[in-house]
Design an enzyme around this catalytic site. Structure first.
Site, mmCIF file in Angstrom:
data_model
loop_
_atom_site.group_PDB
_atom_site.id
_atom_site.type_symbol
_atom_site.label_atom_id
_atom_site.label_comp_id
_atom_site.label_asym_id
_atom_site.label_seq_id
_atom_site.Cartn_x
_atom_site.Cartn_y
_atom_site.Cartn_z
ATOM 1 N N ASN A 1 0.798 -1.253 -0.088
ATOM 2 C CA ASN A 1 -0.167 -0.083 0.098
ATOM 3 C C ASN A 1 0.723 1.353 -0.068
ATOM 4 O O ASN A 1 1.512 1.554 1.033
ATOM 5 C CB ASN A 1 -0.988 0.114 1.170
ATOM 6 C CG ASN A 1 -1.634 1.283 1.569
ATOM 7 O OD1 ASN A 1 -1.802 2.056 0.456
ATOM 8 N ND2 ASN A 1 -2.373 1.259 2.442
ATOM 9 N N LYS B 1 0.136 4.291 -0.407
ATOM 10 C CA LYS B 1 -0.668 5.433 0.185
ATOM 11 C C LYS B 1 -0.457 6.679 -0.846
ATOM 12 O O LYS B 1 -0.192 6.376 -2.122
ATOM 13 C CB LYS B 1 -0.291 5.809 1.331
ATOM 14 C CG LYS B 1 -0.138 4.479 2.673
ATOM 15 C CD LYS B 1 -0.194 4.846 3.876
ATOM 16 C CE LYS B 1 -0.169 3.473 4.588
ATOM 17 N NZ LYS B 1 -0.004 3.748 6.264
ATOM 18 N N HIS C 1 -9.630 1.326 5.250
ATOM 19 C CA HIS C 1 -8.154 1.508 5.631
ATOM 20 C C HIS C 1 -8.528 2.615 7.052
ATOM 21 O O HIS C 1 -9.242 3.467 6.924
ATOM 22 C CB HIS C 1 -7.223 2.190 4.846
ATOM 23 C CG HIS C 1 -5.907 2.006 5.409
ATOM 24 N ND1 HIS C 1 -5.428 3.019 6.211
ATOM 25 C CD2 HIS C 1 -4.612 1.244 5.204
ATOM 26 C CE1 HIS C 1 -3.981 2.781 6.592
ATOM 27 N NE2 HIS C 1 -3.828 1.685 5.840
ATOM 28 N N GLU D 1 -6.868 5.109 8.015
ATOM 29 C CA GLU D 1 -6.730 6.221 7.497
ATOM 30 C C GLU D 1 -7.970 6.850 6.860
ATOM 31 O O GLU D 1 -8.319 8.103 7.081
ATOM 32 C CB GLU D 1 -5.383 6.468 6.626
ATOM 33 C CG GLU D 1 -3.962 6.273 7.484
ATOM 34 C CD GLU D 1 -2.737 5.648 6.586
ATOM 35 O OE1 GLU D 1 -3.051 5.755 5.641
ATOM 36 O OE2 GLU D 1 -1.973 5.489 7.432
ATOM 37 N N GLU E 1 -5.267 -4.747 10.999
ATOM 38 C CA GLU E 1 -4.417 -3.569 11.139
ATOM 39 C C GLU E 1 -4.655 -2.657 12.531
ATOM 40 O O GLU E 1 -5.225 -1.838 12.342
ATOM 41 C CB GLU E 1 -4.412 -2.690 9.905
ATOM 42 C CG GLU E 1 -4.253 -3.336 8.582
ATOM 43 C CD GLU E 1 -3.659 -2.400 7.624
ATOM 44 O OE1 GLU E 1 -2.397 -2.544 7.145
ATOM 45 O OE2 GLU E 1 -4.106 -1.353 7.112
ATOM 46 N N GLY F 1 2.233 2.643 10.748
ATOM 47 C CA GLY F 1 3.315 3.788 10.342
ATOM 48 C C GLY F 1 4.009 4.132 11.850
ATOM 49 O O GLY F 1 4.684 5.270 11.634
ATOM 50 N N SER G 1 3.367 -1.860 10.408
ATOM 51 C CA SER G 1 4.982 -1.773 10.649
ATOM 52 C C SER G 1 5.453 -3.132 10.380
ATOM 53 O O SER G 1 6.392 -3.436 11.190
ATOM 54 C CB SER G 1 5.267 -1.228 12.097
ATOM 55 O OG SER G 1 4.859 0.094 12.323
HETATM 56 P P1 PGA Z 1 2.960 0.852 7.487
HETATM 57 O O1 PGA Z 1 1.405 0.942 7.031
HETATM 58 O O2 PGA Z 1 3.484 -0.591 7.171
HETATM 59 O O3 PGA Z 1 3.590 1.897 7.291
HETATM 60 O O4 PGA Z 1 2.582 0.662 9.268
HETATM 61 C C1 PGA Z 1 0.624 -0.330 6.779
HETATM 62 C C2 PGA Z 1 -0.824 0.220 6.388
HETATM 63 O O5 PGA Z 1 -1.233 1.333 6.636
HETATM 64 O O6 PGA Z 1 -1.413 -0.605 5.584
#
Ligand code: PGA
Length: 236
Positions: free
Chosen positions: A8, A10, A93, A95, A163, A169, A201
């Site tokens: 992903n 983003k 997601h 976010e 998640e 992140g 992460s």
């Molecule tokens: P990250 O993001 O690996 O940077 O923690 C994962 C995600 O948001 O799908």
């Protein structure tokens, strides 16, 4: 069985980034025993499709609208994404849930349209740090899964991505035990054998260990999927 590795990106990357990333990883894509999927921002989907020609790598988008077409300036529908060659779309997601007010009902509608367009819906669920601290993580995630899965959901067209929001992140990965427990719960409550992904992460240091946890069928990778060397190690 093949593990699923979803990148992903983003709102990151550029045409130049992608045009060097794909050729540099081509050999690793060919060698990788896993099922790989890349989800770039919308403007790069078409160029990605061209770059991926001749590989088994799948292409996914990061969002779609709740309608198939109409007066929704700036939006993109599942039908359009299927039309340009996407095989999957990420929905729900955290976010999007926090920054754009996407709730379970929205996620369910989007997933249903993704299925209608014959694509895979990658449905994300996960709890905040406060919810985990209060001992409510399992209940919270179970409710999200039940409320977000449309009746069209089947193991062939739906991946569930766990998640934990506090792990996205942040560099703080959930512990092996936390992942193991949540995936066991998800396997029981989902009733059907949906592929279950973990995200939060994931790096080249922990991917292998996470992928060995029972009921973890794959990983959803954010930050580390933008770093060539890291992503190469993860898929290999
Ligand atoms: P990250 O993001 O690996 O940077 O923690 C994962 C995600 O948001 O799908």
């Amino acid at each position: 069985m093949k593990k699923i590795i979803v990148a992903n990106w983003k709102m990151n990357g550029s045409l130049e980034f992608m045009q060097s990333f794909i050729p540099d990883l081509k050999e690793s894509f060919d060698k990788s025993p896993q099922r790989i999927m890349l989800c770039p921002p919308f403007p790069y989907l078409n160029a990605l499709k061209i770059s991926l020609k001749g590989t088994d790598v799948l292409m996914g988008a990061q969002n779609c609208h709740t309608a198939s077409n109409g007066a929704y300036t700036g939006e993109v529908s599942a039908t359009m994404l299927a039309d340009i060659g996407c095989q999957a779309v990420i929905v729900g997601h955290s976010e999007r849930r926090t920054q754009f007010g996407e709730d379970d009902e929205t996620v369910k509608t989007k997933a249903s349209l993704i299925h209608e367009a014959r694509m895979i819906a990658i449905i994300c669920v996960g709890e905040t740090y406060q919810v985990r601290e209060s001992g409510q993580a399992n209940g919270h995630v179970i409710r999200q899964v039940h409320a977000s899965l449309p009746t069209s959901a089947a193991p062939e067209n739906t991946y569930i991505a766990y998640e934990p929001i506090w792990a996205i992140g942040t560099g703080i990965t959930a512990s092996i035990e936390e992942i193991r427990e949540m995936h066991e719960v998800l396997r029981e409550v989902a009733l059907r054998p949906f592929p279950l992904l973990y995200g939060g992460s994931v790096t080249e240091q922990n991917a292998q260990e996470i992928l060995k946890i029972p009921n973890v069928d794959g990983v959803l990778v954010g930050g580390a999927s933008l770093k060539k060397e890291s992503f190469k190690k993860i898929i290999e």
